[in-house]
Design a protein around this motif. Structure first.
Motif, PDB file in Angstrom:
ATOM      1  N   ARG A  46     -66.398  -3.872  -1.901  1.00 52.45           N
ATOM      2  CA  ARG A  46     -66.567  -4.134  -0.484  1.00 52.45           C
ATOM      3  C   ARG A  46     -65.476  -5.114  -0.036  1.00 52.45           C
ATOM      4  NH1 ARG A  46     -71.472  -2.085   0.849  1.00 52.45           N
ATOM      5  NH2 ARG A  46     -71.419  -3.091   2.890  1.00 52.45           N
ATOM      6  N   TYR A  47     -65.274  -5.185   1.278  1.00 52.26           N
ATOM      7  CA  TYR A  47     -64.139  -5.985   1.755  1.00 52.26           C
ATOM      8  C   TYR A  47     -64.233  -7.462   1.393  1.00 52.26           C
ATOM      9  CZ  TYR A  47     -66.562  -7.941   5.837  1.00 52.26           C
ATOM     10  OH  TYR A  47     -67.410  -8.636   6.660  1.00 52.26           O
ATOM     11  N   GLY A  66     -64.129   2.763  10.814  1.00 53.87           N
ATOM     12  CA  GLY A  66     -63.949   1.681   9.857  1.00 53.87           C
ATOM     13  C   GLY A  66     -62.730   0.828  10.142  1.00 53.87           C
ATOM     14  N   LEU A 109     -55.928  -0.205   1.569  1.00 55.07           N
ATOM     15  CA  LEU A 109     -57.366  -0.038   1.344  1.00 55.07           C
ATOM     16  C   LEU A 109     -58.036   0.359   2.649  1.00 55.07           C
ATOM     17  CD1 LEU A 109     -56.533  -3.128  -0.121  1.00 55.07           C
ATOM     18  CD2 LEU A 109     -58.431  -2.272  -1.471  1.00 55.07           C
ATOM     19  N   HIS A 110     -58.886   1.370   2.582  1.00 54.14           N
ATOM     20  CA  HIS A 110     -59.593   1.862   3.761  1.00 54.14           C
ATOM     21  C   HIS A 110     -61.093   1.664   3.561  1.00 54.14           C
ATOM     22  CE1 HIS A 110     -60.673   5.437   6.589  1.00 54.14           C
ATOM     23  NE2 HIS A 110     -60.746   4.276   7.205  1.00 54.14           N
ATOM     24  N   PHE A 111     -61.726   0.989   4.505  1.00 50.43           N
ATOM     25  CA  PHE A 111     -63.154   0.690   4.440  1.00 50.43           C
ATOM     26  C   PHE A 111     -63.892   1.442   5.545  1.00 50.43           C
ATOM     27  CE2 PHE A 111     -60.715  -2.942   2.981  1.00 50.43           C
ATOM     28  CZ  PHE A 111     -61.331  -3.294   1.790  1.00 50.43           C
ATOM     29  N   ASN A 112     -65.181   1.754   5.292  1.00 50.86           N
ATOM     30  CA  ASN A 112     -65.983   2.359   6.357  1.00 50.86           C
ATOM     31  C   ASN A 112     -66.578   1.254   7.230  1.00 50.86           C
ATOM     32  OD1 ASN A 112     -68.186   1.327   4.965  1.00 50.86           O
ATOM     33  ND2 ASN A 112     -68.826   3.307   4.128  1.00 50.86           N
ATOM     34  N   GLY A 115     -68.142  -1.729   5.602  1.00 46.11           N
ATOM     35  CA  GLY A 115     -67.326  -2.575   4.746  1.00 46.11           C
ATOM     36  C   GLY A 115     -67.187  -2.085   3.325  1.00 46.11           C
ATOM     37  N   LEU A 116     -67.565  -0.830   3.054  1.00 51.02           N
ATOM     38  CA  LEU A 116     -67.452  -0.259   1.717  1.00 51.02           C
ATOM     39  C   LEU A 116     -66.092   0.419   1.556  1.00 51.02           C
ATOM     40  CD1 LEU A 116     -69.021   0.376  -0.956  1.00 51.02           C
ATOM     41  CD2 LEU A 116     -69.612   2.584   0.082  1.00 51.02           C
ATOM     42  N   LEU A 117     -65.428   0.183   0.439  1.00 50.86           N
ATOM     43  CA  LEU A 117     -64.111   0.779   0.189  1.00 50.86           C
ATOM     44  C   LEU A 117     -64.267   2.279  -0.040  1.00 50.86           C
ATOM     45  CD1 LEU A 117     -61.070   0.287  -0.363  1.00 50.86           C
ATOM     46  CD2 LEU A 117     -61.662  -0.007  -2.779  1.00 50.86           C
TER      47      LEU A 117
END
Length: 202
Positions: A46-47, A66, A109-112, A115-117
């Motif tokens: 997570r971020y 995200g 890095l791309h998160f939803n 905040g989950l990668l």
């Protein structure tokens, strides 16, 4: 006549070679990130985990559903060859010729929205930044090739508040501008002569 002219040129070049010098300049941008740190597990990290390990990103942006971080570690190496000549004035000056190379490590890095990668990518590349020449004082060693586009891009976020003061063509392109933190990301040093920035008629 041709033979004597050739001899004269060879002798002249030999004299120059006796007063040559070499320098190597190195500039590091965000050198603290190591490749071993760029191994976050997709769908588990997570971020906050990323921020704890790597600190704030070079740039961040909202994305559909995200947000995204990009970290960049860059090393700029400039190799210079300097030539100086005899004489009261020339002995204090040198003609410098330089070639510059960039070693780049980019981690995206791309998160939803939670905040989950959800995806991550690592790029390692070596880029030729070109060459240039100048006349300098013989006692100084200064960078010749302009690399400010790579060194200053990490400050883009500090200019977000002043975007409303941009010229009208830039303002009209705000929805596609990759420096506003709302339309995506681009790597440091990307020229304004390609991509979305061409709409800004700079």
């Amino acid at each position: 006549m041709k033979k004597s002219l050739t001899s004269f040129v060879v002798i002249g070049l030999s004299g120059l070679l006796l007063t040559t010098g070499c320098s190597v300049l190195r500039v590091s941008v965000d050198p603290g990130i190591t490749l071993e740190q760029c191994d976050f597990e997709v769908t588990k990290a997570r971020y906050p985990d990323v921020l704890d390990e790597l600190g704030p990103p070079a740039r961040l942006s909202a994305t559909p559903g995200g947000f995204a971080f990009i970290y960049e570690a860059m090393k700029i190496n400039e190799k210079q060859l300097g030539l100086s000549g005899p004489g009261e004035i020339l002995q204090f000056l040198k003609m410098s010729f330089a070639g510059t190379e960039l070693e780049r490590h980019s981690y995206l890095l791309h998160f939803n929205a939670d905040g989950l990668l959800v995806s991550a990518g690592l790029l390692e590349a070596t880029e030729d930044l070109g060459s240039a020449g100048s006349v300098q004082a013989i006692i100084s060693v200064q960078q010749i090739v302009d690399t400010s586009a790579f060194e200053d891009d990490a400050l883009d976020a500090s200019h977000w508040g002043s975007n409303l003061l941009d010229p009208l063509p830039v303002m009209l392109n705000n929805a596609q501008n990759l420096n506003t933190g709302a339309a995506g990301l681009e790597q440091s040093g990307t020229t304004t002569k390609i991509g979305q920035h061409t709409l800004e008629t700079r």
